[in-house]
Design an enzyme around this catalytic site. Structure first.
Site, PDB file in Angstrom:
ATOM      1  N   VAL A  67       4.456  -1.049   3.962  1.00 20.05           N
ATOM      2  CA  VAL A  67       4.665   0.400   3.977  1.00 20.05           C
ATOM      3  C   VAL A  67       3.661   1.120   4.861  1.00 20.05           C
ATOM      4  CG1 VAL A  67       5.754   0.396   1.706  1.00 20.05           C
ATOM      5  CG2 VAL A  67       3.284   0.814   1.897  1.00 20.05           C
ATOM      6  N   TYR A 159      -8.049   5.194  -4.530  1.00 21.82           N
ATOM      7  CA  TYR A 159      -6.778   4.910  -5.199  1.00 21.82           C
ATOM      8  C   TYR A 159      -6.368   6.084  -6.081  1.00 21.82           C
ATOM      9  CZ  TYR A 159      -3.680   2.535  -8.595  1.00 21.82           C
ATOM     10  OH  TYR A 159      -2.644   2.179  -9.420  1.00 21.82           O
TER      11      TYR A 159
END
Length: 262
Positions: A67, A159
């Site tokens: 991705v 994250y």
């Protein structure tokens, strides 16, 4: 009870689907009649997942997709349309988490950039490539996977920032896509038993009491929520965030325990 027809005739693309939550999502949507493209950076693992689904009589193929690479994202979307006739459901599961260093000021640029590029920008790339086809299907749905890290502090600066960003992207894209007949929603899991926790049973045992429902999550718990939001059962739901965390972020069990046992 699983509805074996809810996604009959649907072309489905799942990223990060070689294992864990992504694999469970691919399995659930295939069980409900979807024709699923299992994508992942690790093609051999994705191929094994897809082969396992075909052995059970489900329609599934595998394709390598990173991705972080627009070319492979666009190829995955094109492959789904070419092989299945349409792209009706996109599920964004791919993510990357770089462990924190002890001092924030020593945090390297590379880890921050990598986490955001895959976890947040990767969803942007997939949605951008898929949206015209989802709109053309007349029943398009996007479901992305976030994390409780995007809601509270559980560590992992980059994250967590990326997962929090998915909440905003979900809302803004939902507003844009609604007029085109595409729904966009977000699932926010808590601790889920995946390969990331392999060999860390002691840690899972330690956090289990923090969950009001008395257990950590299983990939199938998240897959069930994804299936609902992607289906016509959620036809009047868009731009929402569905927290699937056993009550972790709703109930402060640690605080309550401290009051009971001063």
């Amino acid at each position: 009870m699983t509805d074996h027809t809810r996604f009959a005739g649907h072309g489905v693309l799942v990223t990060g689907a070689a294992r864990g939550i992504g694999a469970a999502v691919a399995r659930r949507l295939a069980e409900e009649g979807g024709r699923v493209l299992v994508t992942d950076r690790h093609l051999p693992e994705a191929a094994r997942t897809a082969a396992g689904l075909r052995q059970q009589g489900f329609a599934a193929q595998a394709l390598a997709c990173d991705v972080a690479d627009r070319t492979t994202v666009e190829a995955a979307v094109a492959h789904t349309v070419a092989e299945f006739g349409s792209l009706d459901v996109l599920v964004n599961c791919a993510a990357h988490c770089t462990p924190d260093v002890p001092l924030f000021e020593d945090d390297p640029d590379e880890g921050w950039a990598r986490d955001l590029d895959i976890t947040l920008s990767g969803v942007h790339r997939c949605c951008r490539a898929a949206l015209p086809h989802l709109a053309a299907s007349g029943r398009g749905a996007i479901v992305s996977i976030s994390s409780v890290n995007g809601l509270q502090d559980f560590g992992n600066h980059a994250y967590s920032a990326a997962k929090a960003g998915l909440g905003s992207l979900t809302r803004t894209l939902a507003g844009h896509a609604a007029a085109r007949g595409v729904r966009v929603n977000l699932v926010v899991p808590g601790t889920v038993r995946t390969s990331a926790w392999q060999g860390r049973d002691d840690e899972l045992d330690a956090v289990r009491p923090l969950y009001p429902l008395g257990r950590i999550g299983e990939p199938e718990d998240v897959a069930a929520a994804v299936a609902f939001l992607a289906s016509r059962d959620a036809a009047w739901i868009t731009g929402t965030t569905l927290v699937v965390d056993g009550g972790l972020t709703a109930v402060n069990t640690g605080f309550q325990a401290a009051l009971r046992h001063p």
